[in-house]
Design an enzyme around this catalytic site. Sequence first.
Site, PDB file in Angstrom:
ATOM      1  N   THR A 139      32.436  45.442  43.219  1.00 57.12           N
ATOM      2  CA  THR A 139      33.156  44.893  42.060  1.00 57.12           C
ATOM      3  C   THR A 139      33.423  46.029  41.063  1.00 57.12           C
ATOM      4  O   THR A 139      32.825  47.114  41.151  1.00 57.12           O
ATOM      5  CB  THR A 139      32.309  43.819  41.347  1.00 57.12           C
ATOM      6  OG1 THR A 139      31.126  44.465  40.830  1.00 57.12           O
ATOM      7  CG2 THR A 139      31.910  42.696  42.290  1.00 57.12           C
ATOM      8  N   GLY A 193      26.060  40.633  47.640  1.00 55.87           N
ATOM      9  CA  GLY A 193      27.194  41.502  47.927  1.00 55.87           C
ATOM     10  C   GLY A 193      26.997  42.838  47.236  1.00 55.87           C
ATOM     11  O   GLY A 193      26.992  43.901  47.864  1.00 55.87           O
ATOM     12  N   SER A 194      26.757  42.778  45.914  1.00 52.94           N
ATOM     13  CA  SER A 194      26.595  44.019  45.147  1.00 52.94           C
ATOM     14  C   SER A 194      25.328  44.759  45.571  1.00 52.94           C
ATOM     15  O   SER A 194      25.327  45.980  45.716  1.00 52.94           O
ATOM     16  CB  SER A 194      26.519  43.705  43.647  1.00 52.94           C
ATOM     17  OG  SER A 194      27.694  43.043  43.230  1.00 52.94           O
ATOM     18  N   GLY A 253      58.101  30.407  31.985  1.00 54.93           N
ATOM     19  CA  GLY A 253      57.722  29.265  32.834  1.00 54.93           C
ATOM     20  C   GLY A 253      58.004  29.532  34.301  1.00 54.93           C
ATOM     21  O   GLY A 253      57.255  29.085  35.178  1.00 54.93           O
ATOM     22  N   PRO A 299      25.478  36.136  52.132  1.00 56.31           N
ATOM     23  CA  PRO A 299      25.559  35.054  51.140  1.00 56.31           C
ATOM     24  C   PRO A 299      24.684  35.313  49.911  1.00 56.31           C
ATOM     25  O   PRO A 299      25.072  35.000  48.794  1.00 56.31           O
ATOM     26  CB  PRO A 299      25.059  33.823  51.909  1.00 56.31           C
ATOM     27  CG  PRO A 299      25.284  34.141  53.351  1.00 56.31           C
ATOM     28  CD  PRO A 299      25.169  35.636  53.483  1.00 56.31           C
ATOM     29  N   GLU A 354      34.959  45.484  47.945  1.00 53.77           N
ATOM     30  CA  GLU A 354      34.496  46.871  48.166  1.00 53.77           C
ATOM     31  C   GLU A 354      33.770  47.440  46.946  1.00 53.77           C
ATOM     32  O   GLU A 354      33.968  48.588  46.555  1.00 53.77           O
ATOM     33  CB  GLU A 354      35.660  47.754  48.634  1.00 53.77           C
ATOM     34  CG  GLU A 354      36.222  47.201  49.944  1.00 53.77           C
ATOM     35  CD  GLU A 354      36.983  48.197  50.793  1.00 53.77           C
ATOM     36  OE1 GLU A 354      36.870  49.406  50.562  1.00 53.77           O
ATOM     37  OE2 GLU A 354      37.680  47.736  51.703  1.00 53.77           O
ATOM     38  N   ILE A 380      33.666  37.820  55.310  1.00 51.61           N
ATOM     39  CA  ILE A 380      34.147  38.842  56.239  1.00 51.61           C
ATOM     40  C   ILE A 380      35.647  38.664  56.519  1.00 51.61           C
ATOM     41  O   ILE A 380      36.069  37.671  57.121  1.00 51.61           O
ATOM     42  CB  ILE A 380      33.315  38.842  57.548  1.00 51.61           C
ATOM     43  CG1 ILE A 380      31.828  39.008  57.201  1.00 51.61           C
ATOM     44  CG2 ILE A 380      33.791  39.951  58.486  1.00 51.61           C
ATOM     45  CD1 ILE A 380      31.487  40.173  56.273  1.00 51.61           C
ATOM     46  N   THR A 381      36.418  39.646  56.068  1.00 50.03           N
ATOM     47  CA  THR A 381      37.859  39.671  56.323  1.00 50.03           C
ATOM     48  C   THR A 381      38.063  39.875  57.833  1.00 50.03           C
ATOM     49  O   THR A 381      37.410  40.731  58.432  1.00 50.03           O
ATOM     50  CB  THR A 381      38.509  40.832  55.533  1.00 50.03           C
ATOM     51  OG1 THR A 381      38.207  40.647  54.152  1.00 50.03           O
ATOM     52  CG2 THR A 381      40.019  40.869  55.725  1.00 50.03           C
ATOM     53  N   LEU A 426      29.263  43.773  55.911  1.00 53.08           N
ATOM     54  CA  LEU A 426      28.164  44.265  55.068  1.00 53.08           C
ATOM     55  C   LEU A 426      27.603  43.143  54.190  1.00 53.08           C
ATOM     56  O   LEU A 426      26.407  42.902  54.157  1.00 53.08           O
ATOM     57  CB  LEU A 426      28.661  45.429  54.198  1.00 53.08           C
ATOM     58  CG  LEU A 426      27.654  46.013  53.201  1.00 53.08           C
ATOM     59  CD1 LEU A 426      26.497  46.701  53.921  1.00 53.08           C
ATOM     60  CD2 LEU A 426      28.347  47.031  52.271  1.00 53.08           C
TER      61      LEU A 426
HETATM   62  C1  LIG Z   1      38.577  37.893  49.684  1.00 55.49           C
HETATM   63  C2  LIG Z   1      37.322  38.667  49.920  1.00 55.49           C
HETATM   64  C3  LIG Z   1      37.235  39.510  51.027  1.00 55.49           C
HETATM   65  C4  LIG Z   1      36.060  40.207  51.287  1.00 55.49           C
HETATM   66  N1  LIG Z   1      35.970  40.965  52.424  1.00 55.49           N
HETATM   67  C5  LIG Z   1      34.772  41.519  52.741  1.00 55.49           C
HETATM   68  C6  LIG Z   1      34.592  42.163  54.010  1.00 55.49           C
HETATM   69  O1  LIG Z   1      35.527  42.268  54.827  1.00 55.49           O
HETATM   70  N2  LIG Z   1      33.362  42.667  54.309  1.00 55.49           N
HETATM   71  C7  LIG Z   1      32.316  42.565  53.450  1.00 55.49           C
HETATM   72  O2  LIG Z   1      31.236  43.053  53.780  1.00 55.49           O
HETATM   73  N3  LIG Z   1      32.457  41.969  52.242  1.00 55.49           N
HETATM   74  C8  LIG Z   1      33.649  41.437  51.875  1.00 55.49           C
HETATM   75  N4  LIG Z   1      33.799  40.787  50.661  1.00 55.49           N
HETATM   76  C9  LIG Z   1      32.645  40.661  49.779  1.00 55.49           C
HETATM   77  C10 LIG Z   1      32.737  41.476  48.512  1.00 55.49           C
HETATM   78  O3  LIG Z   1      32.547  42.833  48.797  1.00 55.49           O
HETATM   79  C11 LIG Z   1      31.681  40.898  47.557  1.00 55.49           C
HETATM   80  O4  LIG Z   1      32.160  39.630  47.138  1.00 55.49           O
HETATM   81  C12 LIG Z   1      31.406  41.799  46.375  1.00 55.49           C
HETATM   82  O5  LIG Z   1      30.756  42.974  46.788  1.00 55.49           O
HETATM   83  C13 LIG Z   1      30.549  41.105  45.327  1.00 55.49           C
HETATM   84  O6  LIG Z   1      29.424  40.512  45.895  1.00 55.49           O
HETATM   85  P1  LIG Z   1      29.084  38.980  45.541  1.00 55.49           P
HETATM   86  O7  LIG Z   1      30.285  38.165  45.757  1.00 55.49           O
HETATM   87  O8  LIG Z   1      27.836  38.628  46.263  1.00 55.49           O
HETATM   88  O9  LIG Z   1      28.807  38.978  43.982  1.00 55.49           O
HETATM   89  P2  LIG Z   1      27.400  39.380  43.250  1.00 55.49           P
HETATM   90  O10 LIG Z   1      26.882  40.640  43.841  1.00 55.49           O
HETATM   91  O11 LIG Z   1      26.528  38.180  43.246  1.00 55.49           O
HETATM   92  O12 LIG Z   1      27.935  39.672  41.792  1.00 55.49           O
HETATM   93  C14 LIG Z   1      28.218  38.616  40.866  1.00 55.49           C
HETATM   94  C15 LIG Z   1      28.640  39.275  39.535  1.00 55.49           C
HETATM   95  O13 LIG Z   1      27.572  40.085  39.037  1.00 55.49           O
HETATM   96  C16 LIG Z   1      28.023  41.398  38.797  1.00 55.49           C
HETATM   97  N5  LIG Z   1      26.954  42.348  39.076  1.00 55.49           N
HETATM   98  C17 LIG Z   1      26.156  42.428  40.173  1.00 55.49           C
HETATM   99  N6  LIG Z   1      25.281  43.438  40.048  1.00 55.49           N
HETATM  100  C18 LIG Z   1      25.556  44.045  38.863  1.00 55.49           C
HETATM  101  C19 LIG Z   1      25.000  45.162  38.158  1.00 55.49           C
HETATM  102  N7  LIG Z   1      24.002  45.894  38.666  1.00 55.49           N
HETATM  103  N8  LIG Z   1      25.537  45.478  36.957  1.00 55.49           N
HETATM  104  C20 LIG Z   1      26.539  44.749  36.428  1.00 55.49           C
HETATM  105  N9  LIG Z   1      27.093  43.669  37.035  1.00 55.49           N
HETATM  106  C21 LIG Z   1      26.612  43.350  38.237  1.00 55.49           C
HETATM  107  C22 LIG Z   1      29.199  41.588  39.773  1.00 55.49           C
HETATM  108  O14 LIG Z   1      30.065  42.602  39.319  1.00 55.49           O
HETATM  109  C23 LIG Z   1      29.834  40.218  39.700  1.00 55.49           C
HETATM  110  O15 LIG Z   1      30.652  40.129  38.560  1.00 55.49           O
HETATM  111  C24 LIG Z   1      34.981  40.109  50.377  1.00 55.49           C
HETATM  112  C25 LIG Z   1      35.088  39.291  49.243  1.00 55.49           C
HETATM  113  C26 LIG Z   1      36.226  38.575  49.021  1.00 55.49           C
HETATM  114  C27 LIG Z   1      36.299  37.666  47.807  1.00 55.49           C
END
Ligand SMILES: Cc1cc2nc3c(=O)[nH]c(=O)nc-3n(C[C@H](O)[C@H](O)[C@H](O)COP(=O)(O)OP(=O)(O)OC[C@H]3O[C@@H](n4cnc5c(N)ncnc54)[C@H](O)[C@@H]3O)c2cc1C
Length: 380
Positions: A365, A132-133, A340, A129, A363, A158-159, A126
């Site tokens: 934040t 995500g949110s 420690g 780059p 899934e 992507i896991t 889903l």
């Molecule tokens: C180890 C790992 C495994 C993952 N596995 C998968 C997977 O298998 N499949 C998949 O699809 N994704 C996966 N993800 C992605 C994960 O779901 C996203 O990293 C997450 O949804 C956040 O998106 P982003 O990293 O783009 O952060 P951003 O969306 O850029 O967010 C950055 C910050 O802004 C905050 N923020 C954003 N919008 C708002 C808002 N409206 N109000 C308040 N705060 C906000 C967020 O909480 C965060 O603190 C994985 C991530 C990691 C680190």
Amino acid sequence: MIERILPSDDAAALLELTSDLAERELAPRVDDFEARGEFPRDILRTLGRSGLLGLPYAEQYGGAAQPYEVYLQVLEVLAYHWLAIAEAVSVHTLACYPVAAYGSDAQREEHLPDMLGGGLLGAYALSEPRGGSDAGNLATKAVRDGDDYVLTGTKAWITHAGVADFYQVFARTGGPGPAGISCLLADASTPHITPLAREKTMGLRSSPIAQIAFDDARVPADRLIGEEGTGFRIAMSALDSGRLGIAACAVGLAQAALDYAVTYAGEREQFGQPIASFQGIGFMLADMATQISAARALMLAGARLRDAGRPYSVEAAKAKLFATDVAMKVTTDAVQVLGGYGYVSDHPVERYMREAKVLQIVEGTNQIQRMVISRSLGKR
Ligand SMILES: Cc1cc2nc3c(=O)[nH]c(=O)nc-3n(C[C@H](O)[C@H](O)[C@H](O)COP(=O)(O)OP(=O)(O)OC[C@H]3O[C@@H](n4cnc5c(N)ncnc54)[C@H](O)[C@@H]3O)c2cc1C
């Protein structure tokens, strides 16, 4: 020892089988695989053969038809021994969900038995780059061309990238926003689907996580799950279930940290007595235990609503938010209890603390969970 109330003798036997399997197959290998960053594909096969990769799905398609509350407690036991394995089971279960819940009968019959039987490993694609949110604005395109959809774009984080057998991909088939998104099931072996460089992660080091490039990859049109334009709804519905899974991972991880800290505090002496006898440490352990019980109760409450066929999105968001914040706090406190010795890799608590962090991010934040919960307030 956790007192559990399970809904059936079958469920109790399943939990016992999981504990035995985890002690035999996971506990002896976790440190080595995490240190080397190697994905234990054979363990996933063993879990599949033991019936643990299709627990909440229908028996008709090779699942075990277990209530969600039982599946979550299985995840909790796995996470207790090795978070990356529990996370792998949770992600695989998430990746099977669109076909199980929204696939046609023909799609279910064709795909689910292999997915649920452990023969195939799934990934859920889903995030991208640039977002995500804000997944409703995703950019990966799927353009209909004859009997295929042609996929172009990049998925991120992507896991199971590179080790999965199938990707559940969310891509844009229509106009802007959530209504233009569709869900496609792509074989990982499809030409022009390429996993990129593996991410160097803080924790979950045995789990391969990477971007995936779709460069005019052709996916047969009969791999569309649901109708065109329903992909975002499918993605969010899958995440409701998945968030309960992440809560279960958090509870198992936190319990492991607490148990380790309690044992250590009983053995480590300062000022001529075990540190557990100091109220400052004992109260910290008491708070950790209480928080974990509360997190488990919230997770099970969400699962029981789901099992009863009632709405549970908001309860899933609360459980994910609370349990993962508890896991972060408890694992950090476990490091503190060890002093420690908690800061070095001779003991597992530093790994637990690194691993807990990701649960507050994946899934949705924890800020996004708060959005889901706050929006529900005041609604009937
Ligand atoms: C180890 C790992 C495994 C993952 N596995 C998968 C997977 O298998 N499949 C998949 O699809 N994704 C996966 N993800 C992605 C994960 O779901 C996203 O990293 C997450 O949804 C956040 O998106 P982003 O990293 O783009 O952060 P951003 O969306 O850029 O967010 C950055 C910050 O802004 C905050 N923020 C954003 N919008 C708002 C808002 N409206 N109000 C308040 N705060 C906000 C967020 O909480 C965060 O603190 C994985 C991530 C990691 C680190």
